[in-house]
Design an enzyme around this catalytic site. Sequence first.
Site, PDB file in Angstrom:
ATOM      1  N   ASP A 327       0.945  -1.330   0.078  1.00  0.00           N
ATOM      2  CA  ASP A 327       0.138  -0.159  -0.061  1.00  0.00           C
ATOM      3  C   ASP A 327       0.658   1.185  -0.076  1.00  0.00           C
ATOM      4  O   ASP A 327       2.033   1.132   0.520  1.00  0.00           O
ATOM      5  CB  ASP A 327      -0.573  -0.138   1.533  1.00  0.00           C
ATOM      6  N   ASP A 614      -5.069  -3.311   5.102  1.00  0.00           N
ATOM      7  CA  ASP A 614      -5.206  -3.007   6.581  1.00  0.00           C
ATOM      8  C   ASP A 614      -7.043  -2.904   6.757  1.00  0.00           C
ATOM      9  O   ASP A 614      -7.136  -3.075   7.782  1.00  0.00           O
ATOM     10  CB  ASP A 614      -4.498  -1.874   6.799  1.00  0.00           C
ATOM     11  N   ASP A 618      -9.491  -6.533   2.170  1.00  0.00           N
ATOM     12  CA  ASP A 618      -7.957  -7.154   2.424  1.00  0.00           C
ATOM     13  C   ASP A 618      -8.004  -8.472   2.431  1.00  0.00           C
ATOM     14  O   ASP A 618      -6.686  -8.722   2.118  1.00  0.00           O
ATOM     15  CB  ASP A 618      -6.955  -5.838   2.893  1.00  0.00           C
TER      16      ASP A 618
HETATM   17  P1  ATP Z   1      -3.385   3.239   0.745  1.00  0.00           P
HETATM   18  O1  ATP Z   1      -2.439   3.820  -0.280  1.00  0.00           O
HETATM   19  O2  ATP Z   1      -2.908   2.540   1.596  1.00  0.00           O
HETATM   20  O3  ATP Z   1      -4.598   2.060  -0.841  1.00  0.00           O
HETATM   21  P2  ATP Z   1      -5.613   5.423   0.541  1.00  0.00           P
HETATM   22  O4  ATP Z   1      -5.171   6.140   1.482  1.00  0.00           O
HETATM   23  O5  ATP Z   1      -4.826   6.110  -1.063  1.00  0.00           O
HETATM   24  O6  ATP Z   1      -4.450   4.264   1.143  1.00  0.00           O
HETATM   25  P3  ATP Z   1      -7.570   4.828   0.698  1.00  0.00           P
HETATM   26  O7  ATP Z   1      -7.921   4.895   2.063  1.00  0.00           O
HETATM   27  O8  ATP Z   1      -8.587   3.711   0.101  1.00  0.00           O
HETATM   28  O9  ATP Z   1      -6.640   4.231   0.102  1.00  0.00           O
HETATM   29  O10 ATP Z   1      -8.948   6.257  -0.226  1.00  0.00           O
HETATM   30  C1  ATP Z   1      -9.284   6.264  -1.554  1.00  0.00           C
HETATM   31  C2  ATP Z   1      -9.602   7.467  -1.728  1.00  0.00           C
HETATM   32  O11 ATP Z   1     -10.834   8.086  -0.709  1.00  0.00           O
HETATM   33  C3  ATP Z   1      -8.121   8.471  -1.507  1.00  0.00           C
HETATM   34  O12 ATP Z   1      -7.683   9.333  -2.588  1.00  0.00           O
HETATM   35  C4  ATP Z   1      -8.859   9.994  -1.746  1.00  0.00           C
HETATM   36  O13 ATP Z   1      -9.591  10.712  -3.357  1.00  0.00           O
HETATM   37  C5  ATP Z   1     -10.009   9.062  -1.183  1.00  0.00           C
HETATM   38  N1  ATP Z   1     -10.646   9.941   0.269  1.00  0.00           N
HETATM   39  C6  ATP Z   1      -9.325   8.973   1.529  1.00  0.00           C
HETATM   40  N2  ATP Z   1     -10.237   9.606   2.655  1.00  0.00           N
HETATM   41  C7  ATP Z   1     -10.760   9.925   2.293  1.00  0.00           C
HETATM   42  C8  ATP Z   1     -12.121  10.605   3.486  1.00  0.00           C
HETATM   43  N3  ATP Z   1     -11.708   9.684   4.879  1.00  0.00           N
HETATM   44  N4  ATP Z   1     -13.144  11.017   3.045  1.00  0.00           N
HETATM   45  C9  ATP Z   1     -13.493  11.161   1.796  1.00  0.00           C
HETATM   46  N5  ATP Z   1     -12.053  10.626   0.954  1.00  0.00           N
HETATM   47  C10 ATP Z   1     -11.447   9.734   0.996  1.00  0.00           C
END
Ligand code: ATP
Length: 877
Positions: A327, A614, A618
């Site tokens: 990730d 996480d 997953d």
């Molecule tokens: P990883 O790299 O660990 O997969 P990530 O944080 O990039 O994690 P997600 O957490 O699934 O992946 O987030 C995906 C997308 O969702 C982000 O790129 C963002 O645009 C949106 N996002 C993340 N957190 C929030 C939140 N708290 N509220 C709304 N949208 C969110």
Amino acid sequence: MESSFFNRTVDETLSALGGTKAGLTSKEAAERLQKHGKNALAEGKKKSGLQVFLDQFKDLLVVILIIAALISMVSDNVESTVVIFAVLILNAVLGTVQHFKAEKSLESLKAMSSPSAKVLRDGVRSVVPSAQVVPGDIVELEAGDMVVADGRILENFSLKVNESSLTGESEGVEKTSDVIAAEKVALGDQKNMVFSGSLVTYGRATVVVTGTGMDTELGKVAALMNRTQQRKTPLQESLDDFSKKLATAILGICVVVFALSLFHHMALLDSLMFAVALAVAAIPEALSSIITIVQAMGTQKMARQNAIIKDLKAVETLGSVSVICSDKTGTLTQNRMTPQKIYADGSLLEGDDLDLVNDVQRLLLKAALLASDATTNVEDGTSIGDPTEVALVMLGDRIGVDEELYRRHHPRLGELAFDSDRKLMSTLHEIEGVPTLYTKGAIDVLLDRSRYVLTREGQVPMTPEWRERISRINMELSMEGLRVLAFSYRELPEVRALTLEDERDFTFIGLISMIDPPRPEAVQAVADAKRGGIRTIMITGDHKVTATAIARQIGIFREGDEAVSGVELSDMSDHDLDERLERISVYARVSPEHKIRIVEAWQRKGKIVSMTGDGVNDAPALKAANIGVAMGITGTEVSKDAASMILADDNFATIVKAVVNGRGVYTNIKNAINFLLSGNMAGILSVLFTSILGLSMPFAPVHLLFINLLTDSLPAIAIGVEPARKGLLDQPPRDPNEPILTRGLMLKILAYGALIACATMGAYFIGLNADNGGAGLAMTLAFSTLTLARLFHGFNCRGIESIFRLGLTTNRASLGAFAAGVVLLLAVLFLPGLNALFQVSPFTMAQFGWVILLAFLPTVAIQIYKVIHDAVRRKNR
Ligand code: ATP
């Protein structure tokens, strides 16, 4: 569990359990813990000490030793009989102690990875280890949690759980706090109950604990099954297989030796003693306990370095990992988001320049603060919550806006929680009497659902030009590696329960970008992994351009590589994916289901894949991977349950460290085996040689047992704890199908064994032909030489390089082992009483000098070979 819990009202349930909605007090909880015992399922029937002790005699090699003892007894060889029996008992005692030690160390690892629960005690929420949850406790559950006790639901917010551990049914089950809906009693229809061992897949709930430990539905199932699930690792299995083959070979050679002795007209019992000596020489009595010790020490070392191994098998598999899928957020990056530029009303500006006089910018901040749960502590400036949302409240703080003030004015009337599949989050508020839905999330998802754009002049239609403009701004920001979050709103006709259907027809407000810098150590770790032939792949929910920019900074994405989005991946056939797989180093906007496809595609290419995760969803990918890696800090209990390794620090660099350690442990075990078996080979060759020539026995069984069990065990353990060297990453990953005893290793064992046997036979002949000599002296000198030569040989087996490159003092345990071995040998040779037991014949100091010289010679020869080998290897590099 009593049926009464689900057809009582909430208040009745609570009073039946002697609790309140504010939870128990800590004192009450402690008393109940005493009364009900720890909340843990009783382990499958554990073996008693005696059973484990007796099990140690089941080994075929041990049976051969018992036969040897009996033969010694019949031949009136009292010393040998006593010593062999003593050794057998000692071996069984050691084996028993080892068994319980290994069990304890696995238990402590299990405790490190066991789930925790959020309980309400003394009216406040605290996190406690699941073992301390007691009946009457109020437990809060949310998506990703594991249910650690049976409980009756008090408050329910769209709770869905997976009860497959109980029912085998993998579909999520919806729950309710309603008594009427819960009338049916069959398990799975008890809609107002949750059960220990199930996983929360969606929503939230508060429950009061009705049963713990064996007093749960899962406990009943566990009690029905006799769960002895100690499985052997592939290495143990291949060694078991080896020892079976060895036992057969030994019996075969014993017959030959016995026949040879008869051919040389030896007395029947003497011939039998020859066969016994050979059997004892050949059996590596200490091998299996040494391997267990080395593996256990390896996992403890890894735990100290933040990699908690849940399954011993993982230590071996780690050494063969060839692809690490990781990730991005929090693993490769710091997960410390700081707000950067914002975009609203057609202009791009620094976050600090946000102007509350501008209606659109003000609304952007309002949406950002209302549609998030993070909070900041004004006094110490710390923030709590999801880092993406923390960045939003930080933005408010920077321009002096308190999120709490906004939230108090416009309380939340409804909510659609964030999930990484949807990539959106919405909250409902009343703004000047109008029910308004604020939604934030991934720009690509939100832009497609927006029909209008908010400008200073009011709402305007989302024309292709606007769409193009917003996408371009997003592209610019993402190329700098920034995470871009989009914001929008929608007015609803009335305040009502929200559904996912409501997340459409939005008015786009603006964008807020944030930076999440890479972890500095990740760059080095990716480079190290590459050097070791391990490919790192980034898999993220973030935008493709952002992900690629970060992957470039960390060294994962290189010229010629490809980045693929989840949508593109869904459109690819398995065949297309296989064809492009090696070029793709970034997967963006993927959902957890995609992870399984990626794992399987690499596995089709014969790779050993590690995958991080996480979230709840997953778990299947973690199971599918060869090494599933869960996050210790941010990971859900579900993912930890599915993983074979947990990162206590969520850090990518820890995975690479664990792989290096895995390689180290495997190499050390292989070296220890090389050491033990080449020493045994020397014993076998010596016995064979003298029996072919019809000479007297070179060793008594006592001598060989002394070496195999005492003087050889110490260097073997020292080799097992040889520190991992940098060079471990200079080789490609190990082929998982390669047996531990490769042809190369067997040849080495034979060659080293032959060298030591030559030295031993040299000493034997000196003793045989000396003026004061004869069979007795020959045996004493041969035994001393073999012991000492094997002690020196310990240094040869520390690694493939020469001792000059390894450094004599870099493994202090090996020096200690050598010294202890020498002291033991001297005790046997010189201590009255002991030397009688070991049938030591008197010898001169000159003869002892010969012993030292001859014992040292094989090591000199081996080290010269290694120095030349080192030079050739370096030249070829
Ligand atoms: P990883 O790299 O660990 O997969 P990530 O944080 O990039 O994690 P997600 O957490 O699934 O992946 O987030 C995906 C997308 O969702 C982000 O790129 C963002 O645009 C949106 N996002 C993340 N957190 C929030 C939140 N708290 N509220 C709304 N949208 C969110």
